[in-house]
Motif scaffolding. Sequence first.
Motif, PDB file in Angstrom:
ATOM      1  N   LYS A   1     -11.158   4.055  -4.192  1.00  0.00           N
ATOM      2  CA  LYS A   1     -10.261   4.659  -3.224  1.00  0.00           C
ATOM      3  C   LYS A   1     -11.035   5.694  -2.407  1.00  0.00           C
ATOM      4  O   LYS A   1     -11.734   6.533  -2.980  1.00  0.00           O
ATOM      5  CB  LYS A   1      -9.111   5.334  -3.974  1.00  0.00           C
ATOM      6  CG  LYS A   1      -7.850   5.461  -3.144  1.00  0.00           C
ATOM      7  CD  LYS A   1      -6.808   6.299  -3.837  1.00  0.00           C
ATOM      8  CE  LYS A   1      -5.755   5.479  -4.538  1.00  0.00           C
ATOM      9  NZ  LYS A   1      -4.663   6.323  -5.088  1.00  0.00           N
TER      10      LYS A   1
ATOM     11  N   GLN B   1      -3.803   3.048   6.800  1.00  0.00           N
ATOM     12  CA  GLN B   1      -4.823   3.847   6.088  1.00  0.00           C
ATOM     13  C   GLN B   1      -4.881   5.292   6.604  1.00  0.00           C
ATOM     14  O   GLN B   1      -5.120   6.211   5.842  1.00  0.00           O
ATOM     15  CB  GLN B   1      -6.215   3.201   6.228  1.00  0.00           C
ATOM     16  CG  GLN B   1      -6.372   1.885   5.494  1.00  0.00           C
ATOM     17  CD  GLN B   1      -5.936   0.686   6.322  1.00  0.00           C
ATOM     18  OE1 GLN B   1      -5.295   0.818   7.363  1.00  0.00           O
ATOM     19  NE2 GLN B   1      -6.287  -0.511   5.864  1.00  0.00           N
TER      20      GLN B   1
ATOM     21  N   TYR C   1     -10.873   8.659   0.794  1.00  0.00           N
ATOM     22  CA  TYR C   1     -10.113   9.453   1.741  1.00  0.00           C
ATOM     23  C   TYR C   1     -10.594   9.069   3.137  1.00  0.00           C
ATOM     24  O   TYR C   1     -11.805   8.954   3.374  1.00  0.00           O
ATOM     25  CB  TYR C   1     -10.369  10.946   1.471  1.00  0.00           C
ATOM     26  CG  TYR C   1      -9.842  11.848   2.555  1.00  0.00           C
ATOM     27  CD1 TYR C   1      -8.489  12.194   2.589  1.00  0.00           C
ATOM     28  CD2 TYR C   1     -10.681  12.336   3.553  1.00  0.00           C
ATOM     29  CE1 TYR C   1      -7.988  13.005   3.600  1.00  0.00           C
ATOM     30  CE2 TYR C   1     -10.190  13.149   4.558  1.00  0.00           C
ATOM     31  CZ  TYR C   1      -8.843  13.473   4.580  1.00  0.00           C
ATOM     32  OH  TYR C   1      -8.367  14.261   5.588  1.00  0.00           O
TER      33      TYR C   1
ATOM     34  N   ASN D   1     -15.412  12.187  -0.367  1.00  0.00           N
ATOM     35  CA  ASN D   1     -15.330  10.909  -1.088  1.00  0.00           C
ATOM     36  C   ASN D   1     -16.282  10.840  -2.272  1.00  0.00           C
ATOM     37  O   ASN D   1     -15.994  10.176  -3.263  1.00  0.00           O
ATOM     38  CB  ASN D   1     -15.557   9.747  -0.125  1.00  0.00           C
ATOM     39  CG  ASN D   1     -14.300   9.455   0.670  1.00  0.00           C
ATOM     40  OD1 ASN D   1     -13.196   9.522   0.128  1.00  0.00           O
ATOM     41  ND2 ASN D   1     -14.452   9.155   1.950  1.00  0.00           N
TER      42      ASN D   1
ATOM     43  N   LEU E   1       0.831  -1.209   0.000  1.00  0.00           N
ATOM     44  CA  LEU E   1       0.000   0.000   0.000  1.00  0.00           C
ATOM     45  C   LEU E   1       0.866   1.259   0.000  1.00  0.00           C
ATOM     46  O   LEU E   1       0.608   2.209  -0.742  1.00  0.00           O
ATOM     47  CB  LEU E   1      -0.920   0.018   1.233  1.00  0.00           C
ATOM     48  CG  LEU E   1      -2.045  -1.018   1.285  1.00  0.00           C
ATOM     49  CD1 LEU E   1      -2.746  -0.976   2.642  1.00  0.00           C
ATOM     50  CD2 LEU E   1      -3.063  -0.762   0.166  1.00  0.00           C
TER      51      LEU E   1
ATOM     52  N   ASN F   1     -13.124  -1.816  -4.538  1.00  0.00           N
ATOM     53  CA  ASN F   1     -12.382  -1.331  -5.704  1.00  0.00           C
ATOM     54  C   ASN F   1     -12.390   0.173  -5.906  1.00  0.00           C
ATOM     55  O   ASN F   1     -12.106   0.658  -7.004  1.00  0.00           O
ATOM     56  CB  ASN F   1     -12.890  -1.980  -7.004  1.00  0.00           C
ATOM     57  CG  ASN F   1     -12.382  -3.394  -7.124  1.00  0.00           C
ATOM     58  OD1 ASN F   1     -11.267  -3.687  -6.692  1.00  0.00           O
ATOM     59  ND2 ASN F   1     -13.195  -4.269  -7.677  1.00  0.00           N
TER      60      ASN F   1
ATOM     61  N   GLU G   1      -5.830   7.186   3.039  1.00  0.00           N
ATOM     62  CA  GLU G   1      -6.661   6.551   2.021  1.00  0.00           C
ATOM     63  C   GLU G   1      -6.896   5.081   2.347  1.00  0.00           C
ATOM     64  O   GLU G   1      -6.095   4.447   3.042  1.00  0.00           O
ATOM     65  CB  GLU G   1      -6.044   6.702   0.620  1.00  0.00           C
ATOM     66  CG  GLU G   1      -4.808   5.877   0.407  1.00  0.00           C
ATOM     67  CD  GLU G   1      -4.133   6.148  -0.934  1.00  0.00           C
ATOM     68  OE1 GLU G   1      -4.253   7.253  -1.467  1.00  0.00           O
ATOM     69  OE2 GLU G   1      -3.456   5.232  -1.422  1.00  0.00           O
TER      70      GLU G   1
ATOM     71  N   GLU H   1       2.648   1.740  -3.330  1.00  0.00           N
ATOM     72  CA  GLU H   1       1.696   2.172  -4.365  1.00  0.00           C
ATOM     73  C   GLU H   1       1.406   3.661  -4.179  1.00  0.00           C
ATOM     74  O   GLU H   1       1.401   4.438  -5.113  1.00  0.00           O
ATOM     75  CB  GLU H   1       0.404   1.343  -4.260  1.00  0.00           C
ATOM     76  CG  GLU H   1      -0.547   1.471  -5.449  1.00  0.00           C
ATOM     77  CD  GLU H   1      -1.584   2.577  -5.324  1.00  0.00           C
ATOM     78  OE1 GLU H   1      -2.055   3.042  -6.366  1.00  0.00           O
ATOM     79  OE2 GLU H   1      -1.913   2.993  -4.191  1.00  0.00           O
ATOM     80  N   HIS H   2       1.207   4.052  -2.931  1.00  0.00           N
ATOM     81  CA  HIS H   2       0.843   5.438  -2.626  1.00  0.00           C
ATOM     82  C   HIS H   2       1.983   6.409  -2.950  1.00  0.00           C
ATOM     83  O   HIS H   2       1.776   7.418  -3.616  1.00  0.00           O
ATOM     84  CB  HIS H   2       0.467   5.550  -1.142  1.00  0.00           C
ATOM     85  CG  HIS H   2       0.101   6.927  -0.718  1.00  0.00           C
ATOM     86  ND1 HIS H   2      -1.165   7.437  -0.862  1.00  0.00           N
ATOM     87  CD2 HIS H   2       0.844   7.915  -0.156  1.00  0.00           C
ATOM     88  CE1 HIS H   2      -1.184   8.675  -0.402  1.00  0.00           C
ATOM     89  NE2 HIS H   2       0.016   8.989   0.034  1.00  0.00           N
TER      90      HIS H   2
ATOM     91  N   ASN I   1     -14.752  10.209  -6.006  1.00  0.00           N
ATOM     92  CA  ASN I   1     -15.232   9.100  -6.823  1.00  0.00           C
ATOM     93  C   ASN I   1     -16.236   9.539  -7.889  1.00  0.00           C
ATOM     94  O   ASN I   1     -16.893   8.703  -8.509  1.00  0.00           O
ATOM     95  CB  ASN I   1     -15.822   8.009  -5.918  1.00  0.00           C
ATOM     96  CG  ASN I   1     -14.728   7.250  -5.189  1.00  0.00           C
ATOM     97  OD1 ASN I   1     -13.931   6.569  -5.794  1.00  0.00           O
ATOM     98  ND2 ASN I   1     -14.666   7.410  -3.867  1.00  0.00           N
TER      99      ASN I   1
ATOM    100  N   TRP J   1      -8.906   1.438   0.531  1.00  0.00           N
ATOM    101  CA  TRP J   1      -9.635   0.863  -0.602  1.00  0.00           C
ATOM    102  C   TRP J   1     -10.887   0.166  -0.104  1.00  0.00           C
ATOM    103  O   TRP J   1     -10.865  -0.508   0.936  1.00  0.00           O
ATOM    104  CB  TRP J   1      -8.747  -0.148  -1.335  1.00  0.00           C
ATOM    105  CG  TRP J   1      -7.678   0.533  -2.131  1.00  0.00           C
ATOM    106  CD1 TRP J   1      -6.419   0.836  -1.694  1.00  0.00           C
ATOM    107  CD2 TRP J   1      -7.775   1.025  -3.469  1.00  0.00           C
ATOM    108  NE1 TRP J   1      -5.718   1.474  -2.684  1.00  0.00           N
ATOM    109  CE2 TRP J   1      -6.524   1.606  -3.786  1.00  0.00           C
ATOM    110  CE3 TRP J   1      -8.784   1.035  -4.439  1.00  0.00           C
ATOM    111  CZ2 TRP J   1      -6.261   2.183  -5.032  1.00  0.00           C
ATOM    112  CZ3 TRP J   1      -8.520   1.614  -5.671  1.00  0.00           C
ATOM    113  CH2 TRP J   1      -7.277   2.178  -5.958  1.00  0.00           C
TER     114      TRP J   1
ATOM    115  N   CYS K   1     -18.484   5.002   2.619  1.00  0.00           N
ATOM    116  CA  CYS K   1     -18.066   3.881   1.760  1.00  0.00           C
ATOM    117  C   CYS K   1     -19.262   3.072   1.242  1.00  0.00           C
ATOM    118  O   CYS K   1     -19.272   2.669   0.073  1.00  0.00           O
ATOM    119  CB  CYS K   1     -17.058   2.992   2.487  1.00  0.00           C
ATOM    120  SG  CYS K   1     -17.665   2.236   3.999  1.00  0.00           S
TER     121      CYS K   1
END
Length: 290
Positions: free
Chosen positions: A89, A77, A91, A159, A34, A87, A82, A37-38, A163, A84, A129
């Motif tokens: 992402k 996180q 905040y 968020n 993670l 699928n 962030e 990736e970030h 998204n 997941w 979420c």
Amino acid sequence: MRIASNSLAHLIGFYHSELNSIYELSEIDAILNLALEHYLGFSKADVVSKKKENLNQSDLLKLYFCCKELKKNVPIQYILKEAWFYNLKFYVNQHVLIPRPETEELVGLILKENPTAGSFLDIGTGSGCIPIAIKNNLKNSNVSGCDISPSALEVAKKNVELNKTEVHFIEVDILNEQESSKKIETTFDVIISNPPYIKADEKNSLSEHVINNEPHLALFVNEQDDIIFYKKIIDLCQHKLNAKGKLYFELNPLTAQNVLDYANASKQFVKVELIKDMSGKMRFLRAEKN
Ligand code: GLN
């Protein structure tokens, strides 16, 4: 704390030795994936294939400070701000819970069972979420979320923007019946909630990184009655859940049966069922309205 060289391999070794007293090796690797990736945009395959490559000083410094925070038990996180979920992402900050895999399972179940439902309400939405994942998959539905915490709703709204989706949010205290019946103006085909469900005397069973970092308002029930949120939401369904509509809960396995009994006693549902999660725990409830 010194890292032997700038190579990725040495950084990985450094994380292993610094964190092995608080995390399993496999967890450290998942955390590293993670973080890499970030900060560096590395895929999991990159992490494997670029082990011998050197990282530049500024990237190394970021990963070093990240490790320092991890050592203080701060969940990855919250460090990366962030998480997941389904699928997507999100905040996150310390005003909201980190979305859990069990909740992903719940969203999967809801999407599978309600592909044509027109309206959804998520009660105690936190990071948003649940409604955001639903709206992202059912573009034609109307999706709302509510929470008592203005700072959580700020996160949820952020968020929605991240998204690029559309969810309507309401600030409301769900334990206050008068307030909720007024502020929640419409009725819904599907009502969902993953409310606070940890009893004060279960605090000791939680790990330190949860207790010290995640919002207690979202985790714990402080009332005498530890299923008070479930009861209030079941009561609310009398007026706000449409005929043939469905109610879904995420549950504490310890009180699942009590919630089921209360839902049955409310006599508004044709069918009330408990559903196990992936690890075999009684984790969800589904109730179908008359
Ligand atoms: N609905 C959010 C989630 O499932 C928040 C839950 C909560 O704060 N109790 O993650």
